[in-house]
Design a protein around this motif. Structure first.
Motif, PDB file in Angstrom:
ATOM      1  N   PRO A  19       0.810  -1.234   0.000  1.00  0.00           N
ATOM      2  CA  PRO A  19       0.000   0.000   0.000  1.00  0.00           C
ATOM      3  C   PRO A  19       0.836   1.272   0.000  1.00  0.00           C
ATOM      4  CG  PRO A  19      -0.853  -1.576   1.598  1.00  0.00           C
ATOM      5  CD  PRO A  19       0.471  -2.093   1.133  1.00  0.00           C
TER       6      PRO A  19
ATOM      7  N   THR B 175     -11.492  -1.464   4.058  1.00  0.00           N
ATOM      8  CA  THR B 175     -10.392  -0.977   4.897  1.00  0.00           C
ATOM      9  C   THR B 175     -10.091  -1.957   6.024  1.00  0.00           C
ATOM     10  OG1 THR B 175     -11.035   1.295   4.436  1.00  0.00           O
ATOM     11  CG2 THR B 175      -9.598   0.947   6.318  1.00  0.00           C
TER      12      THR B 175
ATOM     13  N   SER C   1      -8.227  -4.823   4.595  1.00  0.00           N
ATOM     14  CA  SER C   1      -6.844  -4.454   4.274  1.00  0.00           C
ATOM     15  C   SER C   1      -5.968  -4.449   5.520  1.00  0.00           C
ATOM     16  CB  SER C   1      -6.815  -3.065   3.624  1.00  0.00           C
ATOM     17  OG  SER C   1      -7.508  -3.073   2.400  1.00  0.00           O
ATOM     18  N   VAL C   2      -6.508  -3.925   6.622  1.00  0.00           N
ATOM     19  CA  VAL C   2      -5.741  -3.906   7.868  1.00  0.00           C
ATOM     20  C   VAL C   2      -5.573  -5.324   8.413  1.00  0.00           C
ATOM     21  CG1 VAL C   2      -5.717  -3.103  10.265  1.00  0.00           C
ATOM     22  CG2 VAL C   2      -6.409  -1.548   8.445  1.00  0.00           C
TER      23      VAL C   2
ATOM     24  N   ILE D 183      -3.102   2.739   5.100  1.00  0.00           N
ATOM     25  CA  ILE D 183      -4.397   2.170   4.699  1.00  0.00           C
ATOM     26  C   ILE D 183      -5.547   2.980   5.287  1.00  0.00           C
ATOM     27  CG2 ILE D 183      -5.914   0.166   4.960  1.00  0.00           C
ATOM     28  CD1 ILE D 183      -3.343  -1.569   4.901  1.00  0.00           C
TER      29      ILE D 183
END
Length: 314
Positions: free
Chosen positions: A106, A245, A248-249, A289
């Motif tokens: 990212p 999100t 993604s984390v 992110i």
């Protein structure tokens, strides 16, 4: 549409994190050249998706002769570069470090957006730049430790970083292709392109493609079923209940997950001196992110206000 039960979402996320965390340890475990493992991983995934692409998705597959198909091919080239750099880094160096460095994707994606100016909403915000600086500091710390270990460890770190950069390009190209294509058709085309390129590289380099023991073939199959197909499929399933999100984390849990699996399974303990740097790196990527998500939300809100105020759109 029927709501997905919360416990199924949690189970899917746990399964996905475990699946993607197993990738690097399995690559390190496989007694086969990394490039060959990369080829078989993509070729078998391509074969697994072919019945769907040739059946329910065949009408969509025909559209690959358009610009969307070009983006799929270019994304497949970037994916091949990702696997050809990151997978050897896992076998040359530390699983923990290689996984953490490739997780900087990212960061490179944000820098790519800033340089190309492709999208104002994806360019780093002030908080995003803080995250990038943290991630870079973590990279410098972790790779600085490896300078004192061996030249091979430094080469492994550089390959992992190149793998992260290639993954950022792959994602940027994929965003364009997936605007009109389903995930299945897109990944089928990418995996096919990637496998064809890796096969050519393996043949030109004289890489041994067969003759592995049963444990190695089992590891390759586990990579295909786990990280390649099941892991990301479970993340996609969970998107019905959680935000992109959040996913993604959560993917960042692959870093400690891979380190723990490598420690328990392969006896590969992370270097204690590198752990603070890896922690700073992961925190920096998480900030990038979250900052990107906040910027996108603010951008959508501003666009909605502008649309409401513009009489030509009413």
């Amino acid at each position: 549409m029927r709501a997905t039960p919360a416990y199924l979402t949690v189970a899917a996320l746990v399964m996905a994190v475990v699946a993607v965390s197993s990738s690097a340890p399995l690559i390190a475990f496989a007694a086969a050249p990394a490039l060959a493992v990369a080829f078989w991983r993509n070729a078998l995934a391509f074969a697994a998706l072919t019945p769907i692409s040739a059946g329910p998705r065949r009408a969509e597959v025909r559209t690959l002769l358009s610009a969307d198909g070009l983006y799929c091919v270019l994304a497949g080239v970037a994916l091949a570069a990702h696997f050809a750099t990151w997978m050897p880094s896992v076998q040359l160096g530390s699983v923990a470090t290689a996984t953490a460095l490739v997780a900087t994707q990212p960061v490179w994606q944000g820098l790519l957006a800033a340089v190309t100016g492709s999208s104002a909403s994806s360019s780093p915000s002030r908080l995003g730049w803080v995250g990038i600086l943290l991630a870079v500091a973590g990279v410098a710390w972790a790779t600085g430790v490896d300078v004192g270990v061996s030249t091979q460890a430094v080469v492994a770190d550089l390959l992992a970083l190149l793998g992260a950069m290639a993954a950022a390009v792959y994602t940027a190209l994929g965003e364009r292709a997936r605007a009109r294509l389903s995930t299945t058709t897109y990944t089928w085309a990418c995996y096919g392109t990637c496998a064809a390129l890796l096969l050519g590289v393996c043949l030109l380099a004289g890489v041994r493609m067969t003759g592995y023991d049963n444990r190695t073939w089992a590891a390759i199959l586990a990579l295909v079923i786990g990280a390649q197909l099941l892991g990301h499929s479970m993340f996609n399933y969970a998107l019905h209940r959680v935000t992109a999100t959040t996913v993604s984390v959560l993917i960042l849990l692959e870093v400690p997950g891979a380190a723990l699996l490598a420690w328990a399974w392969l006896g590969q303990a992370p270097r204690a001196e590198a752990l603070p740097g890896l922690a700073v790196l992961v925190v920096g990527v998480a900030v990038v992110i979250l900052a990107g998500a906040r910027t996108r939300i603010a951008g959508r809100a501003s666009a909605s206000l502008a649309d409401a105020a513009d009489p030509s759109l009413n």
